[in-house]
Every structure is written in structure tokens, then in C-alpha cells.
Design a protein around this motif. Structure first.
Motif, mmCIF file in Angstrom:
data_model
loop_
_atom_site.group_PDB
_atom_site.id
_atom_site.type_symbol
_atom_site.label_atom_id
_atom_site.label_comp_id
_atom_site.label_asym_id
_atom_site.label_seq_id
_atom_site.Cartn_x
_atom_site.Cartn_y
_atom_site.Cartn_z
ATOM 1 N N SER A 173 -28.329 12.001 12.512
ATOM 2 C CA SER A 173 -27.525 12.870 13.376
ATOM 3 C C SER A 173 -26.486 13.615 12.551
ATOM 4 O O SER A 173 -26.301 14.829 12.710
ATOM 5 C CB SER A 173 -26.857 12.045 14.476
ATOM 6 O OG SER A 173 -26.090 12.871 15.334
ATOM 7 N N LYS A 174 -25.824 12.888 11.670
ATOM 8 C CA LYS A 174 -24.810 13.529 10.824
ATOM 9 C C LYS A 174 -25.445 14.578 9.914
ATOM 10 O O LYS A 174 -24.897 15.682 9.738
ATOM 11 C CB LYS A 174 -24.097 12.469 9.982
ATOM 12 C CG LYS A 174 -22.924 12.998 9.180
ATOM 13 C CD LYS A 174 -21.773 13.372 10.101
ATOM 14 C CE LYS A 174 -20.563 13.806 9.302
ATOM 15 N NZ LYS A 174 -19.372 13.974 10.152
ATOM 16 N N ASN A 175 -26.588 14.266 9.333
ATOM 17 C CA ASN A 175 -27.258 15.233 8.458
ATOM 18 C C ASN A 175 -27.679 16.480 9.214
ATOM 19 O O ASN A 175 -27.596 17.596 8.696
ATOM 20 C CB ASN A 175 -28.473 14.580 7.793
ATOM 21 C CG ASN A 175 -28.082 13.621 6.670
ATOM 22 O OD1 ASN A 175 -27.001 13.753 6.087
ATOM 23 N ND2 ASN A 175 -28.951 12.681 6.371
ATOM 24 N N ALA A 176 -28.121 16.292 10.454
ATOM 25 C CA ALA A 176 -28.500 17.450 11.265
ATOM 26 C C ALA A 176 -27.286 18.340 11.529
ATOM 27 O O ALA A 176 -27.403 19.571 11.501
ATOM 28 C CB ALA A 176 -29.116 16.979 12.583
ATOM 29 N N TRP A 177 -26.161 17.716 11.794
ATOM 30 C CA TRP A 177 -24.941 18.500 12.011
ATOM 31 C C TRP A 177 -24.528 19.219 10.726
ATOM 32 O O TRP A 177 -24.129 20.397 10.760
ATOM 33 C CB TRP A 177 -23.816 17.608 12.478
ATOM 34 C CG TRP A 177 -22.508 18.302 12.658
ATOM 35 C CD1 TRP A 177 -22.136 19.055 13.748
ATOM 36 C CD2 TRP A 177 -21.433 18.366 11.736
ATOM 37 N NE1 TRP A 177 -20.863 19.569 13.559
ATOM 38 C CE2 TRP A 177 -20.417 19.180 12.314
ATOM 39 C CE3 TRP A 177 -21.203 17.856 10.471
ATOM 40 C CZ2 TRP A 177 -19.219 19.445 11.668
ATOM 41 C CZ3 TRP A 177 -20.008 18.113 9.838
ATOM 42 C CH2 TRP A 177 -19.029 18.900 10.439
ATOM 43 N N GLU A 210 -26.393 20.325 8.376
ATOM 44 C CA GLU A 210 -27.275 21.465 8.144
ATOM 45 C C GLU A 210 -26.821 22.700 8.919
ATOM 46 O O GLU A 210 -26.992 23.841 8.456
ATOM 47 C CB GLU A 210 -28.708 21.101 8.521
ATOM 48 C CG GLU A 210 -29.372 20.134 7.549
ATOM 49 C CD GLU A 210 -30.796 19.807 7.959
ATOM 50 O OE1 GLU A 210 -31.278 20.419 8.950
ATOM 51 O OE2 GLU A 210 -31.413 18.934 7.311
ATOM 52 N N THR A 211 -26.233 22.497 10.091
ATOM 53 C CA THR A 211 -25.745 23.647 10.876
ATOM 54 C C THR A 211 -24.493 24.252 10.274
ATOM 55 O O THR A 211 -24.102 25.370 10.652
ATOM 56 C CB THR A 211 -25.454 23.220 12.324
ATOM 57 O OG1 THR A 211 -24.316 22.326 12.342
ATOM 58 C CG2 THR A 211 -26.651 22.539 12.952
ATOM 59 N N ARG A 212 -23.836 23.523 9.368
ATOM 60 C CA ARG A 212 -22.578 24.016 8.771
ATOM 61 C C ARG A 212 -22.815 24.771 7.494
ATOM 62 O O ARG A 212 -21.894 25.341 6.916
ATOM 63 C CB ARG A 212 -21.621 22.839 8.485
ATOM 64 C CG ARG A 212 -21.478 21.841 9.606
ATOM 65 C CD ARG A 212 -21.016 22.487 10.909
ATOM 66 N NE ARG A 212 -19.659 22.985 10.789
ATOM 67 C CZ ARG A 212 -19.004 23.628 11.762
ATOM 68 N NH1 ARG A 212 -19.637 23.891 12.909
ATOM 69 N NH2 ARG A 212 -17.760 24.043 11.583
ATOM 70 N N GLN A 213 -24.032 24.794 7.001
ATOM 71 C CA GLN A 213 -24.314 25.456 5.718
ATOM 72 C C GLN A 213 -24.521 26.949 5.899
ATOM 73 O O GLN A 213 -24.947 27.416 6.934
ATOM 74 C CB GLN A 213 -25.558 24.820 5.076
ATOM 75 C CG GLN A 213 -25.326 23.371 4.661
ATOM 76 C CD GLN A 213 -26.565 22.735 4.089
ATOM 77 O OE1 GLN A 213 -27.643 23.319 4.060
ATOM 78 N NE2 GLN A 213 -26.441 21.493 3.618
ATOM 79 N N ASP A 246 -22.726 17.889 19.656
ATOM 80 C CA ASP A 246 -23.245 18.788 18.616
ATOM 81 C C ASP A 246 -23.871 18.041 17.449
ATOM 82 O O ASP A 246 -24.144 18.624 16.408
ATOM 83 C CB ASP A 246 -22.130 19.718 18.117
ATOM 84 C CG ASP A 246 -20.992 18.959 17.431
ATOM 85 O OD1 ASP A 246 -21.035 17.708 17.406
ATOM 86 O OD2 ASP A 246 -20.049 19.615 16.940
ATOM 87 N N GLN A 247 -24.086 16.733 17.604
ATOM 88 C CA GLN A 247 -24.713 15.839 16.620
ATOM 89 C C GLN A 247 -23.766 15.376 15.512
ATOM 90 O O GLN A 247 -24.159 14.583 14.658
ATOM 91 C CB GLN A 247 -25.976 16.451 15.999
ATOM 92 C CG GLN A 247 -27.115 16.634 17.001
ATOM 93 C CD GLN A 247 -28.388 17.076 16.331
ATOM 94 O OE1 GLN A 247 -28.511 18.209 15.870
ATOM 95 N NE2 GLN A 247 -29.364 16.181 16.248
ATOM 96 N N ASN A 248 -22.535 15.882 15.506
ATOM 97 C CA ASN A 248 -21.541 15.268 14.639
ATOM 98 C C ASN A 248 -21.217 13.888 15.193
ATOM 99 O O ASN A 248 -21.666 13.529 16.290
ATOM 100 C CB ASN A 248 -20.286 16.147 14.575
ATOM 101 C CG ASN A 248 -19.374 15.776 13.422
ATOM 102 O OD1 ASN A 248 -19.688 14.900 12.625
ATOM 103 N ND2 ASN A 248 -18.244 16.442 13.319
#
Length: 505
Positions: free
Chosen positions: A496-500, A502-505, A445-447
Motif C-alpha cells: 500500500s505504501k509503495n503504491a502511494w 508511485e503516485t508521488r513520483q 489514498d493508500q498512504n
């Protein structure tokens, strides 16, 4: 005026003699039940600005007195013992004139209090402030003073500025773990007399409890309340609710996976993150003297608690580490050690002291040996170092990304400071280890995965939300100075971490 000062000084000397405080390196005998009196001369003009007194069984006891002198602070320890009872009074006189005091009362028998009285020889109280909690910690301010305080109180007078901590009751669970017992902690009483303002603390101690308090005395503002950033940062760092300050360092809320454990307990955490955060607020004219005083105490307690091997122990046992790797009490956590060493390194830059340099040299020697002894070869040139080291017989632990990156960053900071090529070379080997395993850190999931096991398979835990990402961003800053450019593999992990996120916002 000179004659008046001479008379006052003679009277103070008499008080010193009767209370057993003139000792020439050893304690003098107490001749009668006279309150233990410590005048505090902040500005060294021969006249005290504060008085600290202790009443009770300590009045007829001769203390053992020891002193440790450092560049920016002098520690004086008064230890009173009688019939299973103990009372420790520690003074930390800072080079800037401020004084930290720590009192601790223990008792192996029935409850018998010691009364501690702090007098500020200042007729006025212009403002008081106490810490409160809501969504985040903040200050509640009052004009004037109250008759009692259920928490610590910061006082701004006409010429003196001080923090009076409450007498907190604890139960010792062992391995630096203390359970706070708020219901057994009496309020601090406040009165005013012709000399100034008096704060009375009742320090109860029984067969299974002890009492502890600390405070800060100065003739300079502790916190510059007009500076919103300083006020907010002081609230975040204050050792009142979720962490505590004692004579041997900072204590954090205990984790329920640690042993010993009880709800409401605290353990000594060697990381000293609050010391590091204080360093950005050292300019006292802008922020207040509080930050410098706290940073100095945390730096020197780190010197005092460093092992002969060069590292700092975490005392309570982690059940997770014990079950997984057989690591028991008093182990080495390299992230906490790196955080502490980074704090000491930054402290040394702005407040040099050969004692701090010696502690850093001991840690650096340990770190290089630790990497050589426990390091895992990764790829052709890379190296991983395990997060934790226990006693002989414990298994090799995993390597988490945040521990590894923080260690790399420390090595690069030392190299940039003193040009030590061995630190750069080890930092480059840790970087090569991350580069060789880049794809293995990324979750579907990119985390990012929290850690890799010694066989380089992923640990099932997911990474912290921001900690490792922020560590990696700082790595890029350091690498741009060390190698002249940022690293694309680290940037892939950051992206990758930043993309993950963004999905949590």
C-alpha cells in the motif's frame, strides 16, 4: 638515542609538575602561572605526537581530575573552577590510540577568554579538508594549509592525521538546549614553527554565553579520501552544521515545537542514529579510523546518560505532547530509545564490553516492564505500546506504526542473538496487534496513517515517506529468520505504501 629519549622524558616530567598534571588520582596544586600542558602520546613510545595547552585564568587553578575506564576508551575529565568561571577539558583515549578532546568554557561574569593551543608535532601538511553545504554536505579539499579557519578542518600530515574543531559560541537555554551564535565564534588561527603546526582557538565566555570545541587526534588516517563511499558517509555524519558533538553525546537541530526553543538551537538527541550508521564503516584500513572513534564515543556517552530506570530521556518539552497528553520535560520517547538500544546492540556485537551489555540489560528490563505496565490489548493476542511516557499524571499517548515496528524489530534482533524466548513472545504480540488492525492503518489514498489513538481510531497525521516502509521491509527479513516466512499483513502495508509512493513520483 636512549639517552636523548631519557632527557626528553625528564623535561616532559618537569612540565607536568609545573602545570599541575601529575596527580596520582587527585589533582596537584598549581604553583605558578604556567600554561596548562597536556602532551598526547598516541603510540605509547614515550614521546608525544601532539600538545594541548590552555592559557588564561586556568593557569593558576588546580583542576579536579576524574577518570572512567571502559573496554575501548578511557575518559579523563579536568575541571577548572574559579570565581564563577569554569573550564572543562575532557580527553577520550581510544583503545586504537586515537584521542578525542572536548573543551568547554563557561563564565558567570564578564567575558574572559581561555586560549587553547593544539600543536601537531609533524612538519608537513599534505592536505586539508573542510565541510561545505550545497544540495548535500560534501568536502572541499586544499593542498597545504591556511592562516585561519572559520570552520573545523581535517588535516592529513606526513605522519599525523587530525581534526581541529573551531571554538563555537553558544547560549544555554536549559534542558540540554544550546543556541549557536556563529557571529560570536572566532576563527581558528594557524601557524607553523620548528615543532610542527599550531592551531590557536580563542574560547570566549560571558555572563550568558559559553564556548565549546572538540577535535580528534591520531597517527592513522581519519578518513580514507580515496574511498568515495567513506568520504561521502563521513560528510553526512560530520557534526558540523546540522548537528553537534559534545562530551555528553550528539546534539541535533532543535524543533520549533520544542521548549525551550530559539532559531539556531540544538538539543541532545538520545537516538544515536549516527552511531548506528557509523558501524557499517568500522574497517579502518578501508574507511579510516573516524567511524570507530565516533561510534565508541556515542556508545559510552549512552552508558553515561542512561537513567537508573534503564531508559534515555529527551529533555526539552514537546508542545504537541504537552498539549495532547500533559507530557512535560524529560520524557521517554520509545523510538529514540529503541534506535539507541539497537545501536548499542550492534556496537556490542563488533566491540564487546561488559559495560555495554549491562546498559542493554537495563534497557531490556525497562522495555519488558514498560510493555506490561502501559501496553494496550489489541484483538485476542495483540498488544500496542504507547510512543511516549511522561511523569505521573500524564495521559496515555498514541501508538505510531514506526515506533511499534521498530520495537518489534529490536525484540526479534535480541531473540536471534541470544535466543531469549520472552523477547520473541513480546515481538509476536506486537505483530499480532498490527495484524489485528491492518485495515485501520491504510488511508483512502493508500498512504498509511501515522498512528492510532488508544481507542484505535486513526491519528490524522500521515506517515513518514520512507521510514516506516523501510522498518516493515526489515521486519520481513527478521520474520523470515524467526518464523521461517514473511508476514502477509505486513506485506499488504508495504504494498500500500509503495503504491502511494508511485503516485508521488
Amino acid at each position: 638515542m636512549k639517552n636523548i629519549k631519557s632527557i626528553i622524558l625528564c623535561l616532559l616530567c618537569c612540565l607536568f609538575i609545573f602545570s599541575g598534571l601529575i596527580h596520582n588520582g587527585t589533582a596537584a596544586a598549581a604553583t605558578s602561572n604556567v600554561p596548562v600542558l597536556h602532551p598526547v602520546d598516541i603510540d605509547n613510545d614515550g614521546l608525544p605526537e601532539y600538545r594541548i595547552e590552555a592559557n588564561g585564568w586556568v593557569e593558576s587553578v588546580r583542576p579536579v581530575v576524574t577518570t572512567k575506564k571502559y573496554e575501548h576508551a578511557t575518559y579523563t575529565y579536568y575541571q577548572y573552577k574559579k570565581g564563577g568561571r569554569g573550564f572543562d577539558l575532557t580527553f577520550v583515549k581510544l583503545k586504537n590510540g586515537s584521542l578525542l578532546y572536548f573543551a568547554r568554557h563557561t563564565n558567570a561574569g564578564k567575558t574572559e577568554p581561555v586560549q587553547v593551543r593544539i600543536t601537531a608535532l609533524d612538519p608537513a601538511i599534505e592536505q586539508t579538508a573542510s565541510l561545505v553545504t550545497g544540495n548535500e554536505k560534501s568536502w572541499k579539499k586544499f593542498m597545504g594549509a591556511s592562516d585561519s579557519y572559520a570552520s573545523s578542518v581535517y588535516v592529513d600530515g606526513s605522519k599525523l592525521f587530525y581534526r581541529i574543531g573551531k571554538a563555537e559560541t553558544y547560549k544555554s537555554l536549559g534542558y540540554t538546549v544550546y543556541k549557536e551564535m556563529p557571529q560570536a565564534s572566532p576563527a581558528t588561527k594557524h601557524t607553523q614553527n620548528d615543532s610542527g603546526h599550531v592551531f590557536l582557538l580563542t574560547m570566549n565566555a560571558g555572563a550568558d554565553t559559553e564556548s565549546a570545541t572538540w577535535g580528534m587526534l591520531s597517527n592513522q588516517p581519519l578518513i580514507r579520501w580515496e574511498n568515495q563511499l567513506a568520504e561521502t558517509k563521513a560528510a553526512q555524519l560530520e557534526f558540523e552544521i546540522d548537528k553537534k558533538l559534545r562530551e555528553d553525546g550528539a546534539y541535533y537541530t532543535n524543533e520549533n515545537t520544542y521548549r525551550p526553543y530559539e532559531p539556531g538551537s540544538f538539543y541532545r538527541n538520545p537516538a544515536n542514529v549516527d552511531g548506528l550508521r557509523s558501524l557499517a564503516f568500522l574497517p579502518e584500513a578501508e574507511n579510516g579510523i573516524w567511524f570507530q572513534n565516533i561510534a565508541s564515543h556515542l556508545a559510552y556517552t549512552a552508558v553515561q546518560t542512561q537513567t537508573n530506570s534503564g531508559y534515555w530521556e529527551t529533555y526539552p518539552r514537546s508542545e504537541w505532547l504537552y498539549q495532547s497528553y500533559g507530557i512535560g520535560y524529560r520524557y521517554m520517547d520509545n523510538r529514540r530509545n529503541i534506535d539507541n538500544a539497537t545501536f548499542l546492540l550492534h556496537y556490542y556485537w563488533v566491540m564487546p564490553d561488559p559495560v555495554i551489555k549491562k546498559a542493554l540489560d537495563k534497557w531490556d528490563t525497562y522495555l519488558m516492564d514498560y510493555a506490561g505496565r502501559y501496553g494496550i490489548k489489541v484483538g485476542p493476542d495483540g498488544l500496542f505500546v504507547p510512543d511516549y511516557v511522561g511523569a505521573e499524571g500524564s495521559k496515555q499517548s498514541h501508538t505510531s506504526l514506526n515506533h511499534l515496528v521498530a520495537t518489534m524489530n529490536y525484540l526479534y534482533e535480541v531473540y536471534l542473538y541470544n535466543g531469549d524466548e520472552s523477547k520473541k513472545q513480546l515481538g509476536n504480540r506486537l505483530l499480532a496487534g498490527i495484524q489485528a488492525t491492518r485495515a485501520q492503518w491504510v488511508m483512502p489514498d493508500q498512504n498509511l496513517y501515522y498512528a492510532l489513538y488508544p481507542d484505535l481510531t486513526p491519528h490524522p497525521y500521515s506517515d513518514y515517506a520512507y521510514l516506516t516502509r523501510d522498518d516493515l521491509v526489515f521486519s520481513q527479513y527478521l520474520l523470515s529468520r524467526v518464523n521461517g516466512h514473511e508476514d502477509p499483513d505486513l506485506q499488504l502495508l508495504i504494498d500500500s505504501k509503495n503504491a502511494w509512493l508511485e503516485t508521488r513520483q
